[in-house]
Design a protein around this motif. Structure first.
Motif, PDB file in Angstrom:
ATOM      1  N   SER A  15       0.829  -1.215   0.000  1.00  0.00           N
ATOM      2  CA  SER A  15       0.000   0.000   0.000  1.00  0.00           C
ATOM      3  C   SER A  15       0.858   1.257   0.000  1.00  0.00           C
ATOM      4  CB  SER A  15      -0.902   0.032   1.242  1.00  0.00           C
ATOM      5  OG  SER A  15      -1.668  -1.137   1.328  1.00  0.00           O
ATOM      6  N   SER A  60       1.533  10.917   2.221  1.00  0.00           N
ATOM      7  CA  SER A  60       0.134  10.496   2.186  1.00  0.00           C
ATOM      8  C   SER A  60      -0.091   9.345   3.152  1.00  0.00           C
ATOM      9  CB  SER A  60      -0.203  10.068   0.751  1.00  0.00           C
ATOM     10  OG  SER A  60      -1.534   9.693   0.684  1.00  0.00           O
ATOM     11  N   PHE A  62      -2.710   6.068   4.460  1.00  0.00           N
ATOM     12  CA  PHE A  62      -3.736   5.129   3.988  1.00  0.00           C
ATOM     13  C   PHE A  62      -4.173   4.268   5.171  1.00  0.00           C
ATOM     14  CE2 PHE A  62       0.340   2.980   3.532  1.00  0.00           C
ATOM     15  CZ  PHE A  62       0.103   1.779   4.170  1.00  0.00           C
ATOM     16  N   HIS A 118       1.533   9.550  -7.102  1.00  0.00           N
ATOM     17  CA  HIS A 118       0.521   9.079  -8.059  1.00  0.00           C
ATOM     18  C   HIS A 118       1.150   8.702  -9.389  1.00  0.00           C
ATOM     19  CE1 HIS A 118      -3.044   9.701  -5.687  1.00  0.00           C
ATOM     20  NE2 HIS A 118      -2.675  10.928  -5.393  1.00  0.00           N
ATOM     21  N   ARG A 283      -4.746  14.045  -7.705  1.00  0.00           N
ATOM     22  CA  ARG A 283      -5.408  12.814  -8.168  1.00  0.00           C
ATOM     23  C   ARG A 283      -6.332  13.135  -9.352  1.00  0.00           C
ATOM     24  NH1 ARG A 283      -7.075   7.855  -5.710  1.00  0.00           N
ATOM     25  NH2 ARG A 283      -6.482   8.530  -3.632  1.00  0.00           N
TER      26      ARG A 283
ATOM     27  N   ARG B  36      -9.739   0.300   0.689  1.00  0.00           N
ATOM     28  CA  ARG B  36      -8.611   1.143   1.083  1.00  0.00           C
ATOM     29  C   ARG B  36      -9.107   2.572   1.270  1.00  0.00           C
ATOM     30  NH1 ARG B  36      -2.604   1.768  -1.080  1.00  0.00           N
ATOM     31  NH2 ARG B  36      -2.339   3.979  -0.740  1.00  0.00           N
ATOM     32  N   ARG B  37      -8.706   3.195   2.364  1.00  0.00           N
ATOM     33  CA  ARG B  37      -9.002   4.614   2.557  1.00  0.00           C
ATOM     34  C   ARG B  37      -7.723   5.393   2.293  1.00  0.00           C
ATOM     35  NH1 ARG B  37     -12.564   7.437   5.115  1.00  0.00           N
ATOM     36  NH2 ARG B  37     -10.873   8.638   6.043  1.00  0.00           N
ATOM     37  N   ASP B  38      -7.852   6.447   1.497  1.00  0.00           N
ATOM     38  CA  ASP B  38      -6.693   7.292   1.233  1.00  0.00           C
ATOM     39  C   ASP B  38      -6.901   8.650   1.864  1.00  0.00           C
ATOM     40  OD1 ASP B  38      -4.588   6.011  -0.311  1.00  0.00           O
ATOM     41  OD2 ASP B  38      -6.206   5.551  -1.703  1.00  0.00           O
TER      42      ASP B  38
END
Lengths: 437, 109
Positions: A15, A60, A62, A118, A283, B36-38
């Motif tokens: 992830s 970032s 998650f 990204h 994004r 999934r959490r972003d």
């Protein structure tokens, strides 16, 4: 499931993306501040969760809230950048213009690193270069270890570093309660109408008038708001408890100022909002959404959502600070007085700087500019003798190193690397030639 | 003696989440899943299904997964130390051929 630590580590590693270093958090002896957050959260959240530190990755976070144990990340680059933003917002040694410049540079840098994450090398390089040219002052971004040791161990320490973590654990908690808080859709809609018309709401997070049109909230929007408000309030409770525990261990609990922790939470919430906004913008950019889409839906909904959330958090904290019953006239008056005190402080604490900086980011993204559009400016600055050219090279080396670490390849990254590798007298030529050798 | 269990991890789009979970659960497996959490709270596009599988039953289960691959919404399969991005049915067949035989000396790598 067997060997949960093995598969959880595997899920966390993949992830975090290629090149990241991922380590499961282990409790320190004596407990570190983060452990106090975990203790406080574990008393409320009965579902097991594992925290993973993510190093050498974009800024970032998650989580995988439904797994058993749930997985929640804490990203050191994110912490470094929010630490930088905090320092800029609170500094009193810079002029207003300079504060605006370094805030804009930092927001562009955040977005550049998120764009790298990204995989959008072209946008990342453009935003990065835009963040370093024309700057009279390069504001120091502390390493995480420095940040931890430099921040005073006061009421703002835990909210600053762990708001995002506590919020994500909040999502784990409500996910496994089987409901996302107790508020029905009609109540959410009422709260939304109430929140955006609060006089302070528009000052804290400016809401364009046309956003009121979004107040016909659908089922999905109500669900999102319910989940986010519940996680925000959860985070506030946990951070208050952990801060009191920290000060108790330090022997400074007698100096505990409830308004200090409340301000720390709300201050961090605003920074959290702009980090979200940057992530959302890059994004969307990657998926070629037009400027119209940003303004019409994505960013507007984001802004509206955060305005409502901010109002709810402020209300919760004002009630907590006063200990008053909002159902009585006297209680309401006291709560309003506290709200006004808090918003007066936050008014002066630099959120407008971030809003202006974010609009600069939006402008750059919407116009689809690339490094070719600004490389002449970079060439003229990096070719100069003295500290400015050197500072550009140092920051560019860090950026290229981050791109390599993330395994992101792009000709613009190669060009910047070649510029750094060239001697001072050749750097401008490398850029003007335009393509890496 | 307890049979060796290997973790199967499937990264897929939301439409396949329930069908894959149901298929695995129908084999009496302990299955879990999550979105999934972003950071930006974007609509989740990544879903994970996890299950512990006995090496003896792996060929049958992996074979059953191939029917979900036609819709191109399985982004990755990991089984023990094997990992396949955007798997095709022939990739799964190859994976099954490379699995160690139950009771053999070799363990899955």
């Amino acid at each position: 499931m067997n060997n949960s630590s093995d598969w959880a580590a595997k899920v966390a590693r993949r992830s975090a993306g290629p090149g990241a270093t991922v380590l499961a958090h282990t409790q320190a002896t004596p407990p570190a501040p983060i452990d106090l957050v975990v203790f406080a959260a574990s008393k409320v959240c009965r579902h097991p969760f594992t925290i993973f530190w993510v190093h050498d990755a974009g800024p970032s976070n998650f989580s995988w809230p439904s797994l058993n144990p749930a997985i929640v990340s804490i990203n050191t680059r994110y912490l470094e950048l929010i630490g930088t933003i905090r320092n800029i917002r609170l500094t009193d040694i810079l002029s207003d213009d300079t504060r605006q410049q370094v805030t804009t540079d930092t927001i562009l840098r955040v977005a550049a690193e998120l764009a790298l994450q990204h995989g959008d090398g072209a946008l990342a390089c453009f935003l990065f270069v835009e963040s370093i040219i024309g700057s009279k002052i390069q504001f120091d971004t502390p390493w995480f270890v420095d940040l931890e040791s430099r921040l005073p161990l006061d009421e703002a320490y835990i909210p600053t570093l762990f708001y995002a973590l506590a919020h994500e654990i909040g999502h784990v908690h409500f996910e496994h309660l089987g409901r996302q808080g107790d508020i029905g859709n009609d109540s959410i809609r009422e709260l939304a109408s109430w929140a955006v018309t609060r006089p302070y709401a528009n000052r804290m997070i400016p809401v364009p008038q046309d956003l009121y049109g979004y107040l016909t909230l659908g089922e999905a929007q109500c669900r999102t708001l319910r989940a986010e408000i519940s996680a925000d309030i959860f985070a506030a409770r946990i951070l208050i408890q952990a801060t009191m525990d920290l000060m108790n261990r330090l022997g400074t609990l007698q100096d505990f100022r409830p308004e200090g922790v409340a301000l720390g939470i709300l201050f961090e919430f605003q920074t959290f909002f702009y980090m979200h906004r940057c992530a959302s913008t890059v994004r969307r950019q990657k998926h070629n959404f037009s400027q119209q889409i940003y303004i019409d839906y994505s960013d507007s909904w984001h802004t509206l959502q955060f305005t409502i959330r901010f109002s709810m958090l402020l209300e919760f904290l004002a009630i907590w600070l006063t200990g008053e019953n909002p159902g009585t006239a006297a209680g309401t008056a006291r709560i309003i007085e506290y709200r006004q005190g808090i918003t007066k402080y936050l008014d002066g604490a630099g959120y407008k700087l971030m809003d202006h900086a974010y609009r600069t980011l939006l402008f750059h993204c919407a116009n689809g500019r690339r490094i070719a559009d600004i490389k002449e400016r970079l060439a003229s600055e990096v070719g100069t003798e003295g500290i400015h050219g050197t500072a550009i090279v140092i920051e560019t080396k860090k950026f290229c190193s981050m791109a390599r670490q993330m395994c992101i390849k792009h000709p613009d990254i190669d060009l910047l690397q070649e510029m750094c590798d060239a001697g001072p007298e050749r750097r401008a030529d490398v850029l003007r030639r335009g393509t890496p050798a | 003696m307890t049979e060796e269990q290997i973790v199967l991890l499937i990264d897929c789009g939301e439409p396949l989440l329930e069908p894959i979970k149901s298929m695995l659960a129908s084999h009496d497996l302990d299955v879990q899943s999550s979105q999934r959490r972003d950071m930006d709270g974007a609509v989740a596009t990544s879903f994970l299904v996890l299950a512990s599988i006995a090496i003896r039953t792996a060929p049958v289960l992996l074979d059953a997964i191939t029917r979900f691959l036609q819709r191109h919404q399985v982004r990755r399969i990991e089984f023990g130390d094997y990992a396949i991005d955007n798997p095709r049915p022939e990739d799964i067949e190859e994976l099954v051929r490379r699995l160690p035989q139950p009771g053999g000396d070799e363990t899955a790598k």
